[in-house]
Design an enzyme around this catalytic site. Structure first.
Site, mmCIF file in Angstrom:
data_model
loop_
_atom_site.group_PDB
_atom_site.id
_atom_site.type_symbol
_atom_site.label_atom_id
_atom_site.label_comp_id
_atom_site.label_asym_id
_atom_site.label_seq_id
_atom_site.Cartn_x
_atom_site.Cartn_y
_atom_site.Cartn_z
ATOM 1 C CB SER A 47 -0.911 0.012 1.231
ATOM 2 O OG SER A 47 -0.137 -0.012 2.421
ATOM 3 C CE LYS A 48 3.267 2.246 4.971
ATOM 4 N NZ LYS A 48 2.651 3.301 5.788
#
Length: 346
Positions: A47-48
């Site tokens: 998700s980063k």
């Protein structure tokens, strides 16, 4: 007539729009329907990617980043990988201060992506000059033309998920979502996603996942930073020994704490039952769902979205290593059956 080549210009165009997949075997006895938001489908496998791309483009737009600039960050691994990936594509240098708690797999991947990596002791206070927070700040001060992403205290961390993850989940569930379960580290993912979802339907329950040894749950409940809550734990990218400004506690309804051991076993269970090779933090999120089910949180009408933040390949030397699991004391008479599946023919 020549057909047009169907190709993306670069990996950055693949960030976001990750799939929502129904969980079946793992939750067959649970009340409601359960769905995993698979953030490993981002090109950097977590998700980063969302915040790395968003924050860097904002820095370019506002003139903070110029050709030849250096990007510096504090990371447990995933943000660093995403920043290194974006830096390569955009032509920036990347320096990362990494917690020693990060798996060897993650640290090796950061180096393989061209980042300069400083490994800092995990179990020191946030204001200790050896902590990865302070090391990153020092490197920023010493490096001309650098910017410090500072994800723990950067409102853009929240904004990235408000503009992407939240709308995706709302659309993918047709607005039917009743619960969001997400781990909280910097707090950007859960806060940005929750802000958007609460604007659509304030009755959606937002449940954060915290670690034993972290201060977030008690701070949410009391407004007190209790240093006595802090002690070493193994889960990466979850919980904190400080209060990140990138966490909007007002949009989170409840925090659930999970143990290192149960989260590790749950990650393995997800892989074995659903075929989803999930990371340690995904195991933590799913362990929280299990505890919530046992506490009677869900009903037959519940539509629960669980964010799986990253991929199991980043934990080969940890939760997917029998040796590491045994060294932590995580195998006992009840769990030992899930290992030793390999037979060597001599």
């Amino acid at each position: 007539m020549k057909q047009e080549i169907q190709a993306y210009d670069n990996l950055l165009q693949l960030i976001g729009k990750t799939p929502l997949v129904r969980l079946n075997k793992l939750t067959e006895s649970y009340d409601g329907a359960f769905y995993a938001k698979l953030e490993a489908f981002n090109p950097g496998h977590s998700s980063k990617d969302r915040i790395a791309h968003f924050i860097i483009e904002e820095a370019e737009r506002t003139g903070l980043l110029k050709p030849g600039s250096t990007i510096i960050e504090t990371t447990s691994g995933n943000t660093g990988y995403s920043l290194a990936m974006v830096s390569i594509i955009k032509g920036y240098d990347c320096i990362l201060a990494v917690s020693s708690k990060s798996s060897a797999d993650k640290i090796d991947m950061l180096r393989s992506m061209g980042a300069k990596v400083y490994v800092c002791p995990a179990h020191v206070s946030a204001d200790d000059p050896r902590s990865y927070y302070q090391v990153a700040k020092r490197l920023h001060e010493e490096t001309k033309g650098s910017i410090y992403i500072n994800q723990y205290f950067n409102e853009l961390n929240i904004k990235a998920h408000f503009q992407t993850t939240g709308p995706e989940i709302w659309e993918q569930t047709g607005g039917q979502i009743t619960h969001l379960v997400a781990c909280s580290g910097t707090g950007g993912t859960i806060s940005g996603t929750a802000r958007f979802l609460k604007e659509q339907n304030p009755n959606i329950r937002i449940i954060g996942v915290d670690a034993y040894g972290s201060v977030l749950k008690k701070y949410h409940e009391t407004g007190e930073l209790d240093l006595n809550e802090i002690y070493p734990y193994r889960i990466e990218g979850l919980g904190k020994n400080l209060i990140p400004q990138a966490t909007d506690f007002e949009v989170i309804d409840e925090f659930v704490k999970v143990t290192d051991e149960e989260s590790a076993h749950m990650a393995r269970r997800i892989s074995r039952t659903e075929g989803i090779f999930s990371g340690y933090t995904s195991g933590a999120a799913m362990q929280a769902v299990k505890q919530l089910q046992e506490a009677g949180e869900f009903t037959a009408d519940s539509k629960v979205v669980v964010i799986f933040p990253d991929h199991g390949s980043r934990y080969m030397s940890k939760v997917y290593s029998d040796t590491w699991m045994e060294d932590q004391g995580f195998f006992d008479s009840k769990s030992v059956g899930e290992t030793r599946k390999v037979q060597h023919i001599k």
